[in-house]
Design an enzyme around this catalytic site. Structure first.
Site, PDB file in Angstrom:
ATOM      1  N   GLY A  14     -16.806   2.201 -36.661  1.00  0.00           N
ATOM      2  CA  GLY A  14     -16.387   3.466 -35.750  1.00  0.00           C
ATOM      3  C   GLY A  14     -16.464   2.847 -34.278  1.00  0.00           C
ATOM      4  O   GLY A  14     -16.273   1.724 -33.824  1.00  0.00           O
ATOM      5  N   ASN A  15     -16.635   3.962 -33.373  1.00  0.00           N
ATOM      6  CA  ASN A  15     -16.574   3.641 -31.814  1.00  0.00           C
ATOM      7  C   ASN A  15     -17.728   2.277 -31.511  1.00  0.00           C
ATOM      8  O   ASN A  15     -17.399   1.626 -30.547  1.00  0.00           O
ATOM      9  CB  ASN A  15     -16.835   4.651 -30.949  1.00  0.00           C
ATOM     10  CG  ASN A  15     -15.773   5.960 -31.159  1.00  0.00           C
ATOM     11  OD1 ASN A  15     -14.627   5.558 -31.579  1.00  0.00           O
ATOM     12  ND2 ASN A  15     -16.173   7.034 -31.000  1.00  0.00           N
ATOM     13  N   VAL A 132     -32.053   5.235 -29.184  1.00  0.00           N
ATOM     14  CA  VAL A 132     -32.454   6.395 -28.251  1.00  0.00           C
ATOM     15  C   VAL A 132     -31.741   6.264 -26.777  1.00  0.00           C
ATOM     16  O   VAL A 132     -31.952   5.184 -26.123  1.00  0.00           O
ATOM     17  CB  VAL A 132     -33.989   6.565 -27.998  1.00  0.00           C
ATOM     18  CG1 VAL A 132     -34.415   7.782 -26.976  1.00  0.00           C
ATOM     19  CG2 VAL A 132     -34.847   6.617 -29.175  1.00  0.00           C
ATOM     20  N   GLY A 134     -28.733   5.418 -25.789  1.00  0.00           N
ATOM     21  CA  GLY A 134     -27.767   4.522 -25.860  1.00  0.00           C
ATOM     22  C   GLY A 134     -27.962   3.177 -24.909  1.00  0.00           C
ATOM     23  O   GLY A 134     -28.916   2.525 -25.328  1.00  0.00           O
ATOM     24  N   LYS A 205     -34.577  11.821 -31.483  1.00  0.00           N
ATOM     25  CA  LYS A 205     -35.136  10.987 -30.505  1.00  0.00           C
ATOM     26  C   LYS A 205     -36.469  11.068 -29.893  1.00  0.00           C
ATOM     27  O   LYS A 205     -37.154  10.156 -29.783  1.00  0.00           O
ATOM     28  CB  LYS A 205     -33.786  11.087 -29.209  1.00  0.00           C
ATOM     29  CG  LYS A 205     -32.500  10.665 -29.677  1.00  0.00           C
ATOM     30  CD  LYS A 205     -31.533  10.885 -28.686  1.00  0.00           C
ATOM     31  CE  LYS A 205     -30.327  10.539 -29.135  1.00  0.00           C
ATOM     32  NZ  LYS A 205     -29.147  10.953 -28.252  1.00  0.00           N
TER      33      LYS A 205
END
Length: 433
Positions: A14-15, A132, A134, A205
């Site tokens: 995916g991305n 957590v 990015g 998170k």
């Protein structure tokens, strides 16, 4: 340089997965120099191989288990998300002696213990910096940089969607529903935004952060959670009147109960935050985490908390660490759970509160309201009253009080004949009182 190659399997394209593959291919020479051996992509597991994905077709497979099982794979990078079949695939990789890099916060929030035990038994790495916030480095600082310190509190804005919505509501004065719709149009909110706006993403998170900070296994079920779907434009205006903003906060801290025993409190909810607090300036889709430690003091980590490229940066940082350990020997730190602190019930958690109510505009109302706060042991800091034409709007800001005491106070206020409605109760964080 080492003679052998480091084989990598990527689960998901995916991305994030696409960015991981792109950067690995474009900077292969750099990765080889950093690791000490060539880092070679062995295959990519996808749901379908029927469309062009911009990578050589021979790398693609729909059989993730077979890819994980390959003898020439040393490290498995998981960027699929969800629980199953990912949990089974990661356990299979770890049990067969392969290191794992994952960005899967939902999985880690509930199964860190199981995965960490498997990694320890196999003497391999389990890295999850990307799970957590990015690209923001916060997992490794908690596990390594602050390993010699005592962390007392971690508080952060860890969900970009909700931060974008609340920032836009404050800026434009629009209501929640309209702002959520706009966030969807701009690509900041998913088609089903429940995980974000109801706080599930932030709670996962928070569980990870609390586990790392306090050397105690904390799961998502241990995290008290409220989302932002009930926040109104009036709440934002009321916050502005007391020089505050509203943010969805993930808060993890040590608290001491009435029995003197230390506990872990982990919670997610929208809260008022003074404009003087460093997190108050974090707007749009950005994330930030503040760590408070005894020796280091207050540390703040800020940056892009989501997106393909930022998250891939964190994934690749973990990949380099895992690959270096494969080449040079050794491994990263194991899970630390020696403290085994109990989880604090939400009712015992102390904070301040901002209570907004609609009341009859007549003598004696204020004194009767104050008496209810006093009767339940909640001390009042500030009172503000405004005429609304059909009565009065009464705002009470408290000093620090336990959640249970405030809940009892609100229930008592609702029973008073001259209180038309308690329209909102928001917690107030970051004041130091």
């Amino acid at each position: 340089m080492a003679d052998r190659e480091i084989g990598v399997a990527v689960l998901g394209l995916g991305n994030v997965g696409s960015e991981v593959v792109r950067i690995l291919n474009e900077h292969a020479a750099d990765f080889e120099a950093r690791v000490g051996a060539p880092v070679v992509l062995r295959g990519i597991a996808v749901r379908s191989v029927d469309r062009d994905r911009g990578v050589p077709a021979e790398l693609l497979t729909t059989d993730a288990q077979a890819l994980v099982d390959r003898d020439d794979v040393d490290i498995v990078v998981e960027v699929i998300g969800g629980i199953e079949p990912v949990r089974t695939l990661i356990l299979s990789a770890l049990n067969s002696g392969k290191s794992v890099v994952t960005a899967n916060k939902a999985l880690l929030a509930d199964y860190t213990g199981e995965l960490a035990d498997a990694a320890k038994l196999a003497d391999v790495d389990l890295y999850f910096e990307a799970a957590v916030a990015g690209a923001i480095p916060v997992v490794r600082p908690l596990m390594q940089s602050l390993a010699g310190d005592r962390v007392n509190r971690v508080v952060g804005i860890v969900n970009g969607t909700t931060n974008f919505i609340l920032s836009a509501m404050e800026e434009t004065g629009a209501d929640y529903a309209d702002t959520l719709a706009e966030a969807g149009r701009l690509g900041y909110a998913e088609a089903d935004p429940t995980a974000d706006v109801e706080g599930y993403d932030a709670a996962a998170k928070a569980a990870i952060l609390a586990s790392l900070a306090f050397h105690t296994r904390v799961t998502a079920a241990d995290v008290y959670r409220e989302g932002i779907s009930k926040i109104t434009a009036e709440d934002l205006a009321s916050a502005k009147a007391v020089d505050c903003t509203v943010k969805l906060l993930a808060i993890c801290e040590r608290v001491v109960g009435a029995d003197g025993e230390e506990r872990v409190s982990a919670r997610v909810y929208p809260a008022l935050l003074p404009h003087s607090h460093p997190l108050a300036t974090v707007n749009g889709a950005f994330n930030a985490v503040v760590v408070e430690a005894e020796a280091a003091g207050r540390l703040m980590f800020y940056g892009q908390g989501a997106g393909g490229a930022p998250t891939a940066s964190a994934v690749l940082g973990d990949l380099v660490s895992a690959a270096r350990n494969r080449v040079h020997g050794g491994k990263g730190p194991d899970e630390s759970t020696y403290a085994k602190l109990p989880i604090a019930p939400m009712g015992e958690t102390p904070t301040r509160y901002h209570v907004n109510m609609e009341v009859a505009d007549r003598p004696g109302v204020l004194s009767a309201v104050a008496a209810e706060f006093s009767a339940h042991g909640v001390s009042i800091s500030v009172v503000r009253q405004e005429d609304t034409g059909n009565g009065a709007s009464l705002v009470v800001v408290t000093h620090i009080a336990p959640e249970a005491a405030l809940a009892e106070t609100v229930a008592a206020l609702d029973r008073l004949e001259f209180v038309n409605a308690v329209t909102s109760v928001l917690r107030l964080e970051g004041t130091g009182e």
